[in-house]
Design a protein around this motif. Sequence first.
Motif, PDB file in Angstrom:
ATOM      1  N   GLU A 296       0.833  -1.207   0.000  1.00 39.32           N
ATOM      2  CA  GLU A 296       0.000   0.000   0.000  1.00 39.32           C
ATOM      3  C   GLU A 296       0.867   1.256   0.000  1.00 39.32           C
ATOM      4  O   GLU A 296       0.548   2.247  -0.670  1.00 39.32           O
ATOM      5  N   LEU A 297       1.985   1.229   0.767  1.00 41.94           N
ATOM      6  CA  LEU A 297       2.903   2.374   0.764  1.00 41.94           C
ATOM      7  C   LEU A 297       3.507   2.572  -0.618  1.00 41.94           C
ATOM      8  O   LEU A 297       3.596   3.700  -1.125  1.00 41.94           O
ATOM      9  N   ALA A 298       3.921   1.481  -1.260  1.00 40.29           N
ATOM     10  CA  ALA A 298       4.484   1.573  -2.612  1.00 40.29           C
ATOM     11  C   ALA A 298       3.455   2.110  -3.592  1.00 40.29           C
ATOM     12  O   ALA A 298       3.766   2.943  -4.457  1.00 40.29           O
ATOM     13  N   ALA A 299       2.184   1.653  -3.466  1.00 39.98           N
ATOM     14  CA  ALA A 299       1.120   2.118  -4.364  1.00 39.98           C
ATOM     15  C   ALA A 299       0.844   3.608  -4.173  1.00 39.98           C
ATOM     16  O   ALA A 299       0.672   4.348  -5.150  1.00 39.98           O
ATOM     17  N   ALA A 300       0.792   4.054  -2.915  1.00 43.29           N
ATOM     18  CA  ALA A 300       0.566   5.475  -2.647  1.00 43.29           C
ATOM     19  C   ALA A 300       1.731   6.316  -3.155  1.00 43.29           C
ATOM     20  O   ALA A 300       1.534   7.425  -3.671  1.00 43.29           O
ATOM     21  N   SER A 301       2.957   5.780  -3.037  1.00 47.30           N
ATOM     22  CA  SER A 301       4.141   6.509  -3.508  1.00 47.30           C
ATOM     23  C   SER A 301       4.120   6.650  -5.025  1.00 47.30           C
ATOM     24  O   SER A 301       4.367   7.728  -5.576  1.00 47.30           O
ATOM     25  N   ILE A 302       3.822   5.536  -5.707  1.00 49.47           N
ATOM     26  CA  ILE A 302       3.721   5.572  -7.170  1.00 49.47           C
ATOM     27  C   ILE A 302       2.592   6.502  -7.600  1.00 49.47           C
ATOM     28  O   ILE A 302       2.727   7.311  -8.525  1.00 49.47           O
ATOM     29  N   GLY A 303       1.445   6.393  -6.924  1.00 45.64           N
ATOM     30  CA  GLY A 303       0.294   7.233  -7.262  1.00 45.64           C
ATOM     31  C   GLY A 303       0.584   8.702  -7.097  1.00 45.64           C
ATOM     32  O   GLY A 303       0.284   9.516  -7.986  1.00 45.64           O
ATOM     33  N   ASN A 304       1.205   9.079  -5.968  1.00 48.50           N
ATOM     34  CA  ASN A 304       1.534  10.490  -5.739  1.00 48.50           C
ATOM     35  C   ASN A 304       2.573  10.980  -6.737  1.00 48.50           C
ATOM     36  O   ASN A 304       2.518  12.126  -7.196  1.00 48.50           O
ATOM     37  N   SER A 305       3.542  10.123  -7.073  1.00 46.66           N
ATOM     38  CA  SER A 305       4.570  10.520  -8.033  1.00 46.66           C
ATOM     39  C   SER A 305       3.962  10.763  -9.410  1.00 46.66           C
ATOM     40  O   SER A 305       4.285  11.747 -10.085  1.00 46.66           O
ATOM     41  N   PHE A 306       3.066   9.874  -9.830  1.00 42.22           N
ATOM     42  CA  PHE A 306       2.421  10.026 -11.136  1.00 42.22           C
ATOM     43  C   PHE A 306       1.494  11.235 -11.140  1.00 42.22           C
ATOM     44  O   PHE A 306       1.422  11.991 -12.114  1.00 42.22           O
TER      45      PHE A 306
ATOM     46  N   LEU B 234      -5.916   2.766  -8.640  1.00 42.12           N
ATOM     47  CA  LEU B 234      -7.129   2.998  -7.853  1.00 42.12           C
ATOM     48  C   LEU B 234      -6.962   4.234  -6.955  1.00 42.12           C
ATOM     49  O   LEU B 234      -7.891   5.039  -6.808  1.00 42.12           O
ATOM     50  N   TYR B 235      -5.790   4.354  -6.383  1.00 43.14           N
ATOM     51  CA  TYR B 235      -5.484   5.513  -5.539  1.00 43.14           C
ATOM     52  C   TYR B 235      -5.567   6.802  -6.366  1.00 43.14           C
ATOM     53  O   TYR B 235      -6.128   7.809  -5.918  1.00 43.14           O
ATOM     54  N   ILE B 236      -5.052   6.764  -7.591  1.00 39.48           N
ATOM     55  CA  ILE B 236      -5.059   7.945  -8.463  1.00 39.48           C
ATOM     56  C   ILE B 236      -6.480   8.359  -8.828  1.00 39.48           C
ATOM     57  O   ILE B 236      -6.790   9.559  -8.890  1.00 39.48           O
ATOM     58  N   VAL B 237      -7.367   7.387  -9.058  1.00 43.45           N
ATOM     59  CA  VAL B 237      -8.759   7.712  -9.390  1.00 43.45           C
ATOM     60  C   VAL B 237      -9.389   8.570  -8.295  1.00 43.45           C
ATOM     61  O   VAL B 237     -10.140   9.508  -8.585  1.00 43.45           O
ATOM     62  N   GLY B 238      -9.078   8.262  -7.049  1.00 44.02           N
ATOM     63  CA  GLY B 238      -9.615   9.055  -5.949  1.00 44.02           C
ATOM     64  C   GLY B 238      -9.050  10.462  -5.888  1.00 44.02           C
ATOM     65  O   GLY B 238      -9.628  11.345  -5.247  1.00 44.02           O
ATOM     66  N   LEU B 239      -7.918  10.697  -6.573  1.00 44.19           N
ATOM     67  CA  LEU B 239      -7.280  12.016  -6.566  1.00 44.19           C
ATOM     68  C   LEU B 239      -7.723  12.910  -7.723  1.00 44.19           C
ATOM     69  O   LEU B 239      -7.439  14.114  -7.703  1.00 44.19           O
ATOM     70  N   ILE B 240      -8.383  12.365  -8.729  1.00 40.61           N
ATOM     71  CA  ILE B 240      -8.702  13.115  -9.950  1.00 40.61           C
ATOM     72  C   ILE B 240      -9.415  14.452  -9.685  1.00 40.61           C
ATOM     73  O   ILE B 240      -9.066  15.468 -10.305  1.00 40.61           O
ATOM     74  N   PRO B 241     -10.408  14.528  -8.778  1.00 39.06           N
ATOM     75  CA  PRO B 241     -11.047  15.834  -8.543  1.00 39.06           C
ATOM     76  C   PRO B 241     -10.095  16.913  -8.026  1.00 39.06           C
ATOM     77  O   PRO B 241     -10.417  18.104  -8.078  1.00 39.06           O
ATOM     78  N   GLN B 242      -8.916  16.506  -7.540  1.00 40.11           N
ATOM     79  CA  GLN B 242      -7.936  17.497  -7.071  1.00 40.11           C
ATOM     80  C   GLN B 242      -7.424  18.375  -8.209  1.00 40.11           C
ATOM     81  O   GLN B 242      -6.936  19.486  -7.968  1.00 40.11           O
ATOM     82  N   ILE B 243      -7.494  17.886  -9.443  1.00 38.57           N
ATOM     83  CA  ILE B 243      -6.968  18.643 -10.581  1.00 38.57           C
ATOM     84  C   ILE B 243      -7.537  20.051 -10.610  1.00 38.57           C
ATOM     85  O   ILE B 243      -6.809  21.044 -10.759  1.00 38.57           O
ATOM     86  N   PHE B 244      -8.851  20.150 -10.447  1.00 37.24           N
ATOM     87  CA  PHE B 244      -9.492  21.463 -10.538  1.00 37.24           C
ATOM     88  C   PHE B 244      -9.369  22.239  -9.218  1.00 37.24           C
ATOM     89  O   PHE B 244      -9.448  23.471  -9.220  1.00 37.24           O
ATOM     90  N   ALA B 245      -9.146  21.519  -8.129  1.00 38.84           N
ATOM     91  CA  ALA B 245      -8.822  22.203  -6.876  1.00 38.84           C
ATOM     92  C   ALA B 245      -7.470  22.901  -7.002  1.00 38.84           C
ATOM     93  O   ALA B 245      -7.293  24.033  -6.531  1.00 38.84           O
ATOM     94  N   PHE B 246      -6.503  22.238  -7.653  1.00 36.26           N
ATOM     95  CA  PHE B 246      -5.200  22.865  -7.891  1.00 36.26           C
ATOM     96  C   PHE B 246      -5.353  24.136  -8.729  1.00 36.26           C
ATOM     97  O   PHE B 246      -4.701  25.156  -8.464  1.00 36.26           O
ATOM     98  N   ALA B 247      -6.202  24.086  -9.754  1.00 42.65           N
ATOM     99  CA  ALA B 247      -6.386  25.241 -10.640  1.00 42.65           C
ATOM    100  C   ALA B 247      -6.854  26.459  -9.866  1.00 42.65           C
ATOM    101  O   ALA B 247      -6.433  27.591 -10.143  1.00 42.65           O
ATOM    102  N   LEU B 248      -7.720  26.253  -8.903  1.00 42.22           N
ATOM    103  CA  LEU B 248      -8.232  27.365  -8.093  1.00 42.22           C
ATOM    104  C   LEU B 248      -7.270  27.730  -6.966  1.00 42.22           C
ATOM    105  O   LEU B 248      -7.073  28.906  -6.663  1.00 42.22           O
ATOM    106  N   ASN B 249      -6.668  26.716  -6.350  1.00 37.63           N
ATOM    107  CA  ASN B 249      -5.846  26.967  -5.174  1.00 37.63           C
ATOM    108  C   ASN B 249      -4.589  27.753  -5.495  1.00 37.63           C
ATOM    109  O   ASN B 249      -4.273  28.744  -4.828  1.00 37.63           O
ATOM    110  N   PHE B 250      -3.836  27.323  -6.501  1.00 43.20           N
ATOM    111  CA  PHE B 250      -2.552  27.955  -6.753  1.00 43.20           C
ATOM    112  C   PHE B 250      -2.704  29.389  -7.254  1.00 43.20           C
ATOM    113  O   PHE B 250      -1.884  30.255  -6.936  1.00 43.20           O
ATOM    114  N   THR B 251      -3.746  29.662  -8.034  1.00 41.12           N
ATOM    115  CA  THR B 251      -3.953  31.033  -8.496  1.00 41.12           C
ATOM    116  C   THR B 251      -4.367  31.936  -7.330  1.00 41.12           C
ATOM    117  O   THR B 251      -3.865  33.055  -7.201  1.00 41.12           O
TER     118      THR B 251
END
Length: 500
Positions: free
Chosen positions: A84-94, A169-186
């Motif tokens: 699970e740690l390896a999967a989360a690491s790969i997911g966060n890196s990707f 599977l971990y990455i699928v749960g992160l997909i909505p973050q894409i648009f959060a990043f668009a608003l947050n960083f600006t």
Amino acid sequence: MERTDLRQTLVDPTDSEWKSLSDSGLESILTETSIPYLRRVYLGAFIEMKLLFRLALPAILVYLVNVGMNISARIFAGHLGGQELAAASIGNSFFSLVYGLMLGMGSAVETLCGQAYGANRYDMLGIYLQKATIVLALVGLPFTVLYTFSYPILLLLGEPKTVSYAGSLYIVGLIPQIFAFALNFTAQKFLQAQSVVFPSAYISGAALLLQVLLTWITVHVMGQGLMGIAFVLTICWWFIVVAQCLYITASPRFRHTWTGLRWKSFQGLWGFFKFSAGSAVMICVELWYSQILVLLAGLLKDPAITLDSLAICMSISLISFMVSVGFNAAASVRVSNELGAGNPKSVFFSTWMVTFVSFVISFVEAIAVMASRDHISYIFTADVNVAKAVSELCPFLAVTVILNGIQPVLSGVAVGCGWQTYVAYVNVGCYYIVGIPIGCILGFTFDFQAKGIWTGMIGGTLMQTLILLYVTYRTDWDKEVEKARKRLDMWDEKKEPLEN
């Protein structure tokens, strides 16, 4: 303060006169040639340190919390198991592909808003914020497709099948973050340009506490495992976005810089995209550089232990890097504000002061890493073999921490000046033409494994740092002040920004 009074105050200021010195402006002090040079440096350092830490400390907290949310997710994943740690690491890196892209494109807001604020062109800040948000949201759309098919992509990259499946599977749960990043960083850069940093720190701190609480409930009470960790992380990023947007729109302190939604924001989007693209490349190749180390580790011998040890070292490196990124933000704000205000000596002084302070802090961090090399991994995992691997990598980690104390700050200076396109070329050359190939040769051909890959990474970072030091040293700050003025004039005339 009159010049005669300023001269007298500079000679022997009392405690009550320190505030008057700050109000008179750093440029006035640095240009007072009737006062000895060392005295001007001493007084200028006092004023600059006060401004610097007021910006840097809350920014450091914001970035540490943002990274801490990902590290917290890895810690929870690590205590579920090594896979699970390896999967989360790969997911966060990707997933860092889109994180780096959004953060990089958002730095265009940092340049333009900072210079506009220094030049007292307050109405343009809200326009820049809206332009950037629109552009970043559009750029995020294709990434939703990319991450939907992350499983076959990870397999094509040669990652282990079981780790790739769990990571996807971990990455699928992160997909909505894409648009959060668009608003947050600006929004974050909009606030930083005005030296408003404490509210973001409070919001981020609340988000971290919320994430830890919800993740514990999701994992240990509801038993949702890796997917639960990802969904909670996404929820907390959206919490940050909503809170920041409400603060900007409701607070009276932004009545001059935020005047509501404007149709003008839809004009010149292509020009803004081209300007922000240089920023994106500069930041992306820098952030992706270290993440490639994790992806390459999956191709080495005994990938589970290698991935886990590198993930732990990269998490520690990332914490150190975020401290320097706080100074990066402070450098960007100080440089862009002073350029917009037409103060070349202040820009020069601020640049080298923030670089020196960040270097000293990183050197202390490197000593702490070496002192705790045999124990630090147990924060993440109880595996003795992983702890041994982490201990062996700590000397490489310490060198990286020291370089991280200089390089991000110089990148912040580049953002403040609008040099993103130039630095992007430097980063590509140093990281991808020099660093990664050397790392692969040492790691695979000469069988030095993770140590060889990391050595190549250090070589690329060192080369990039030396180039930025030289460029910064050779800069004519009077010309940079003129370029900043022209850039703002071009935007006001609805033309494309002046690129360096």
